[in-house]
Design an enzyme around this catalytic site. Structure first.
Site, PDB file in Angstrom:
ATOM      1  N   ARG A  18       0.827  -1.213   0.000  1.00 27.77           N
ATOM      2  CA  ARG A  18       0.000   0.000   0.000  1.00 27.77           C
ATOM      3  C   ARG A  18       0.856   1.255   0.000  1.00 27.77           C
ATOM      4  NH1 ARG A  18      -2.159   0.469   6.099  1.00 27.77           N
ATOM      5  NH2 ARG A  18      -0.392  -0.497   7.105  1.00 27.77           N
ATOM      6  N   ASP A  33      11.497  -6.878   7.191  1.00 29.69           N
ATOM      7  CA  ASP A  33      11.001  -5.960   6.152  1.00 29.69           C
ATOM      8  C   ASP A  33      10.738  -4.570   6.735  1.00 29.69           C
ATOM      9  OD1 ASP A  33       8.978  -7.754   7.389  1.00 29.69           O
ATOM     10  OD2 ASP A  33       7.545  -6.356   6.519  1.00 29.69           O
ATOM     11  N   ASP A  39       8.291   2.455   9.152  1.00 26.92           N
ATOM     12  CA  ASP A  39       7.015   1.731   9.242  1.00 26.92           C
ATOM     13  C   ASP A  39       6.426   1.797  10.651  1.00 26.92           C
ATOM     14  OD1 ASP A  39       7.181   1.199   6.610  1.00 26.92           O
ATOM     15  OD2 ASP A  39       7.013  -0.968   6.771  1.00 26.92           O
TER      16      ASP A  39
HETATM   17  P1  AMP Z   1       3.504  -3.893   7.935  1.00 26.90           P
HETATM   18  O1  AMP Z   1       3.013  -4.774   9.041  1.00 26.90           O
HETATM   19  O2  AMP Z   1       2.778  -2.577   7.861  1.00 26.90           O
HETATM   20  O3  AMP Z   1       4.960  -3.724   7.917  1.00 26.90           O
HETATM   21  O4  AMP Z   1       3.086  -4.630   6.582  1.00 26.90           O
HETATM   22  C1  AMP Z   1       3.491  -5.918   6.229  1.00 26.90           C
HETATM   23  C2  AMP Z   1       3.138  -6.175   4.801  1.00 26.90           C
HETATM   24  O5  AMP Z   1       1.712  -6.107   4.625  1.00 26.90           O
HETATM   25  C3  AMP Z   1       3.724  -5.180   3.807  1.00 26.90           C
HETATM   26  O6  AMP Z   1       4.055  -5.881   2.645  1.00 26.90           O
HETATM   27  C4  AMP Z   1       2.585  -4.223   3.579  1.00 26.90           C
HETATM   28  O7  AMP Z   1       2.679  -3.569   2.343  1.00 26.90           O
HETATM   29  C5  AMP Z   1       1.391  -5.156   3.622  1.00 26.90           C
HETATM   30  N1  AMP Z   1       0.154  -4.453   3.984  1.00 26.90           N
HETATM   31  C6  AMP Z   1      -0.197  -3.976   5.200  1.00 26.90           C
HETATM   32  N2  AMP Z   1      -1.404  -3.386   5.146  1.00 26.90           N
HETATM   33  C7  AMP Z   1      -1.834  -3.477   3.862  1.00 26.90           C
HETATM   34  C8  AMP Z   1      -3.002  -3.051   3.164  1.00 26.90           C
HETATM   35  N3  AMP Z   1      -4.002  -2.419   3.762  1.00 26.90           N
HETATM   36  N4  AMP Z   1      -3.071  -3.334   1.850  1.00 26.90           N
HETATM   37  C9  AMP Z   1      -2.083  -3.985   1.219  1.00 26.90           C
HETATM   38  N5  AMP Z   1      -0.971  -4.416   1.809  1.00 26.90           N
HETATM   39  C10 AMP Z   1      -0.833  -4.160   3.114  1.00 26.90           C
HETATM   40 MG    MG Z   2       6.191  -2.747   6.822  1.00 30.60          MG
END
Ligand code: AMP
Ligand code: MG
Length: 503
Positions: free
Chosen positions: A101, A267, A277
């Site tokens: 996103r 990541d 993040d």
């Molecule tokens: P995060 O926990 O925010 O670091 O996200 C982990 C993964 O989930 C990353 O690849 C983000 O891009 C994906 N992600 C988190 N929220 C969304 C969303 N609403 N739509 C698409 N991908 C998401």
């Molecule tokens: Mg992330």
């Protein structure tokens, strides 16, 4: 007036690393590529509700353009894309993740550097998997305020330029308990030298794609580490040592100010040693090494406050493994890891000297203090501010920093204070107040701003943004409101004491 369209746009990453031949398109595994071109999804009503004038100044911007900052339009020079990366989540390899996103608009020349501008919450990308590519207002307020607050605290971080509401609601099951509800959507424009993560390198190594890995490493070294002049294995070792050093610095800075990232997956580890993040992060109120704000992590507490330096080292090992196919002699990586531990310890000792106003690290004194913190629930921020001016071993002077003062410990506190006062530097207060902030983004402060923002009142976001621009200043007019312990209503309220990854 200078707007985004007037900036000097570059696309070094797109031109120097292999990309996906398909533009946009459905969710998929993207092989042999570091990125996919994709446009932000237009939203109904873009409205800027928070703006970092400090970031805008760095970029040389004085015009606010909601349609560009919410992704409704792109201008000449922008070449939007999403990045492909993978990651270890909670210790397990999760395969391809990528910008699900986040959409980068491009890089711009700013002041003395080049900075990447990225929209978070701008719609689906090839990496969105089953999710919608959007972000809710509550998590976007938290990202905007915290990245700017961290910057002004002097903690290495990615930045935020703007926060826009979108005029549309999105559905989230905030506590993963089968009760999905509509929430307002938002888009944050964030800014960093790059959004390359440990996982950006891991994905190619895990796929055995040495050629893409090599291109990405070459681009990274040339673009972001041009000061490293060595060659071959030595260059890679110098680079990884620097990543280790900046990462060590970052996590010790988190300990200094009481920040818990909450999701230190590989990541979410920046190659620049920047805090990146902002999800279910939190701030220590009662000092507790075991505290984590992340409800998903309550069982194992992998990412708890006191474990962050160790976890950063674990992630670093995963990065080193990923780079190892490019080295002739991988034995040197072990030394590199050992030097991470040494550097970390050095920073840790210095942090305690600075926080306490001591000339020399005193292990016993620090360990006793941490023990006392855990026995009497003590507000970290208030404690260190008060400690700067304590002159006598009188625990009454510190009374307001305790949530739950165990009077049986009065004697131990008095003894600790006596020992401490015998060792402190003369006139320590000013220097201590430069490393112990008076104001941080306590979890409940962010939540109050969110509650108001959800009622379309954005005044508290602005108030906190201004307050946290000067976190070390006394700001007496703000004291009674924000230099206070966590109120009782916030002790167990979702968003204040517990946060989920849902955002
Ligand atoms: P995060 O926990 O925010 O670091 O996200 C982990 C993964 O989930 C990353 O690849 C983000 O891009 C994906 N992600 C988190 N929220 C969304 C969303 N609403 N739509 C698409 N991908 C998401
Ligand atoms: Mg992330």
């Amino acid at each position: 007036m200078k707007g985004l369209a007037d900036l000097d746009w570059l696309s070094r990453f797109l031109h120097e690393t292999p990309g996906d031949p398909v533009e946009g398109g459905p969710t998929r595994q993207v092989l042999n590529a570091c990125w996919s071109r994709v446009n932000p999804t237009p939203i109904p009503v873009p409205r800027i509700i928070a703006w970092s004038d400090q970031m805008a100044q760095t970029l040389g911007l004085d015009q606010r353009d909601p349609s560009l900052l919410a992704g409704n339009q792109i201008c000449d020079g922008m070449e939007p894309y999403s990045q492909c990366y993978g990651g270890h989540q909670f210790g397990t390899w999760a395969g391809q993740l990528g910008d699900g996103r986040a959409i980068t608009l491009g890089e711009v020349k700013a002041d003395k550097s080049v900075l990447e501008l990225q929209l978070k919450g701008a719609g689906r990308t090839p990496y969105s998997r089953h999710a919608d590519g959007k972000a809710v207002l509550r998590s976007s307020v938290r990202e905007f305020l915290c990245s700017e607050a961290m910057f002004h605290l002097g903690v290495p971080t990615t930045r935020a330029l703007s926060l826009c509401t979108t005029g549309e609601n999105i559905v989230r099951d905030m506590f993963y308990d089968g009760r999905p509800a509509e929430e307002p959507g938002a888009v944050v424009c964030r800014v960093a030298p790059s959004f390359l993560r440990f996982g950006s390198f891991q994905i190619h190594a895990m796929r055995g794609d040495e050629s893409t890995l090599r291109s990405l490493v070459e681009h990274t070294l040339k673009t972001h580490f041009p000061h490293l002049k060595s060659q071959g294995d030595q260059l890679l070792i110098d680079w990884l040592s620097e990543v280790g050093q900046t990462t060590a610095h970052m996590v010790i800075e988190w300990l200094r100010v009481g920040f818990v990232h909450g999701v230190m997956n590989s990541d979410n580890m920046s190659i620049h040693g920047l805090t990146i993040d902002y999800g279910p992060y939190g701030w220590i109120e009662g000092y507790d090494h075991n505290w984590t704000p992340n409800t998903t992590d309550l069982q194992n507490r992998r990412y708890r406050f006191g474990q962050q330096p160790m976890v950063a080292g674990w992630n670093l090992s995963r990065l080193f493994e990923a780079i190892s196919p490019l080295l002739k002699n991988t034995q040197r990586l072990q030394k590199c890891l050992e030097s991470y531990d040494e550097i970390l310890l050095g920073y840790y000792h210095q942090m305690w000297c600075d926080k306490l106003g001591l000339n020399q690290y005193n292990k016993e004194m620090v360990e006793e203090l941490i023990g006392l913190f855990h026995s009497s629930e003590t507000d970290m921020t208030i404690f260190f501010r008060l400690l700067a001016t304590v002159e006598k071993p009188n625990i009454g002077d510190l009374k307001i920093c305790f949530y739950d003062f165990n009077s049986a410990l009065k004697e131990e506190w008095t003894q600790w204070l006596s020992k401490y006062l015998a060792l402190v530097k003369p006139n320590r207060a000013q220097a201590m107040n430069r490393v112990n902030p008076k104001y941080v983004l306590r979890n409940w402060m962010a939540q109050l701003a969110i509650d108001k923002a959800e009622q379309e009142d954005f005044t508290l976001i602005e108030e906190l943004y201004q307050l946290l621009k000067k976190p070390y200043d006394e700001q007496p007019e703000m004291e009674s409101k924000w230099f206070v312990k966590r109120p009782e209503w916030a002790r167990n309220r979702p968003g204040c004491s517990m946060l989920s990854c849902s955002s």
